[in-house]
Design a protein around this motif. Structure first.
Motif, PDB file in Angstrom:
ATOM      1  N   TYR A   1      21.337  50.123  14.536  1.00 23.87           N
ATOM      2  CA  TYR A   1      22.457  49.196  14.395  1.00 23.87           C
ATOM      3  C   TYR A   1      22.745  48.512  15.734  1.00 23.87           C
ATOM      4  O   TYR A   1      23.038  47.320  15.784  1.00 23.87           O
ATOM      5  CB  TYR A   1      23.703  49.926  13.889  1.00 23.87           C
ATOM      6  CG  TYR A   1      24.868  49.005  13.664  1.00 23.87           C
ATOM      7  CD1 TYR A   1      24.890  48.157  12.555  1.00 23.87           C
ATOM      8  CD2 TYR A   1      25.936  48.967  14.542  1.00 23.87           C
ATOM      9  CE1 TYR A   1      25.951  47.292  12.336  1.00 23.87           C
ATOM     10  CE2 TYR A   1      27.005  48.109  14.326  1.00 23.87           C
ATOM     11  CZ  TYR A   1      27.012  47.279  13.223  1.00 23.87           C
ATOM     12  OH  TYR A   1      28.064  46.432  13.018  1.00 23.87           O
TER      13      TYR A   1
ATOM     14  N   ARG B   1      20.679  47.691  17.908  1.00 24.13           N
ATOM     15  CA  ARG B   1      19.628  46.707  18.199  1.00 24.13           C
ATOM     16  C   ARG B   1      19.579  45.575  17.203  1.00 24.13           C
ATOM     17  O   ARG B   1      19.252  44.452  17.560  1.00 24.13           O
ATOM     18  CB  ARG B   1      18.261  47.403  18.211  1.00 24.13           C
ATOM     19  CG  ARG B   1      18.177  48.377  19.359  1.00 24.13           C
ATOM     20  CD  ARG B   1      16.826  48.577  19.904  1.00 24.13           C
ATOM     21  NE  ARG B   1      16.066  47.369  20.107  1.00 24.13           N
ATOM     22  CZ  ARG B   1      14.758  47.350  20.243  1.00 24.13           C
ATOM     23  NH1 ARG B   1      14.084  48.470  20.185  1.00 24.13           N
ATOM     24  NH2 ARG B   1      14.111  46.231  20.435  1.00 24.13           N
ATOM     25  N   TYR B   2      19.838  45.855  15.941  1.00 22.56           N
ATOM     26  CA  TYR B   2      19.569  44.849  14.911  1.00 22.56           C
ATOM     27  C   TYR B   2      20.779  44.411  14.088  1.00 22.56           C
ATOM     28  O   TYR B   2      20.801  43.306  13.609  1.00 22.56           O
ATOM     29  CB  TYR B   2      18.474  45.356  13.958  1.00 22.56           C
ATOM     30  CG  TYR B   2      17.232  45.762  14.699  1.00 22.56           C
ATOM     31  CD1 TYR B   2      16.460  44.812  15.359  1.00 22.56           C
ATOM     32  CD2 TYR B   2      16.851  47.088  14.789  1.00 22.56           C
ATOM     33  CE1 TYR B   2      15.325  45.181  16.059  1.00 22.56           C
ATOM     34  CE2 TYR B   2      15.718  47.457  15.487  1.00 22.56           C
ATOM     35  CZ  TYR B   2      14.964  46.507  16.114  1.00 22.56           C
ATOM     36  OH  TYR B   2      13.847  46.865  16.809  1.00 22.56           O
ATOM     37  N   TRP B   3      21.738  45.257  13.852  1.00 24.25           N
ATOM     38  CA  TRP B   3      22.966  45.017  13.083  1.00 24.25           C
ATOM     39  C   TRP B   3      22.777  44.203  11.819  1.00 24.25           C
ATOM     40  O   TRP B   3      23.650  43.454  11.382  1.00 24.25           O
ATOM     41  CB  TRP B   3      24.086  44.460  13.943  1.00 24.25           C
ATOM     42  CG  TRP B   3      23.952  43.048  14.433  1.00 24.25           C
ATOM     43  CD1 TRP B   3      23.915  41.903  13.679  1.00 24.25           C
ATOM     44  CD2 TRP B   3      23.874  42.621  15.771  1.00 24.25           C
ATOM     45  NE1 TRP B   3      23.818  40.807  14.463  1.00 24.25           N
ATOM     46  CE2 TRP B   3      23.795  41.218  15.767  1.00 24.25           C
ATOM     47  CE3 TRP B   3      23.870  43.268  17.002  1.00 24.25           C
ATOM     48  CZ2 TRP B   3      23.709  40.458  16.930  1.00 24.25           C
ATOM     49  CZ3 TRP B   3      23.783  42.515  18.141  1.00 24.25           C
ATOM     50  CH2 TRP B   3      23.700  41.133  18.102  1.00 24.25           C
ATOM     51  N   ASP B   4      21.644  44.343  11.146  1.00 29.21           N
ATOM     52  CA  ASP B   4      21.376  43.565   9.937  1.00 29.21           C
ATOM     53  C   ASP B   4      21.990  44.163   8.681  1.00 29.21           C
ATOM     54  O   ASP B   4      21.988  43.534   7.630  1.00 29.21           O
ATOM     55  CB  ASP B   4      19.869  43.354   9.737  1.00 29.21           C
ATOM     56  CG  ASP B   4      19.110  44.653   9.587  1.00 29.21           C
ATOM     57  OD1 ASP B   4      19.615  45.697  10.036  1.00 29.21           O
ATOM     58  OD2 ASP B   4      17.999  44.619   9.041  1.00 29.21           O
ATOM     59  N   ARG B   5      22.501  45.377   8.775  1.00 27.86           N
ATOM     60  CA  ARG B   5      23.188  45.971   7.627  1.00 27.86           C
ATOM     61  C   ARG B   5      24.344  46.816   8.146  1.00 27.86           C
ATOM     62  O   ARG B   5      24.248  47.448   9.204  1.00 27.86           O
ATOM     63  CB  ARG B   5      22.244  46.805   6.771  1.00 27.86           C
ATOM     64  CG  ARG B   5      21.625  47.984   7.470  1.00 27.86           C
ATOM     65  CD  ARG B   5      20.612  48.697   6.561  1.00 27.86           C
ATOM     66  NE  ARG B   5      19.826  49.623   7.320  1.00 27.86           N
ATOM     67  CZ  ARG B   5      20.190  50.872   7.586  1.00 27.86           C
ATOM     68  NH1 ARG B   5      21.323  51.349   7.156  1.00 27.86           N
ATOM     69  NH2 ARG B   5      19.399  51.660   8.293  1.00 27.86           N
TER      70      ARG B   5
END
Length: 127
Positions: A92, A94-98
């Protein structure tokens, strides 16, 4: 020529320090991110120095199983559910896509404790 042990130790300590600072400011997700990184880097350093292995993974359970001969380290990492939660925080961060469930105060405290204890024990093993 690779990166020196002293530099790797410094980076791990920086992750712990950043985790504490983030925790104090209420940035729990970033505190978890840095704790996960400190634990991952500590385990990888132990594997490099004691077993001659370098593993490209972020999987704390896999790394824990690889350091199985170091029982005092392995004992700190027996809670698979919590290790999965740390990895969730890492990805999360690094990417926070969900979206993820927000981290609770006690989870961050536990993560900081684990990062510090693992780092301390591994530094002792490397002496």
């Amino acid at each position: 020529m690779g990166v020196s042990r002293a530099y790797k130790l410094r980076l791990i300590q920086a992750d712990i320090d950043l985790a504490k600072s983030a925790y104090e400011k209420g940035y729990y997700e970033m505190a978890i991110f840095h704790c996960q990184q400190a634990i991952e880097k500590s385990l990888k350093l132990l594997l490099e120095e004691k077993a001659g292995k370098y593993v490209r993974t972020h999987d704390l359970i896999f790394l824990r199983d690889l350091v199985g001969e170091f029982e005092e380290i392995r004992e700190l990492l027996l809670d698979d559910e919590f290790l999965d939660r740390l990895e969730e925080g890492y990805f999360y961060g690094r990417y926070w896509d969900r979206p993820i469930e927000p981290f609770e105060n006690f989870e961050v405290q536990k993560a900081i404790y684990l990062a510090e204890e693992i780092f301390k024990k591994i530094k002792g093993l490397l002496r």
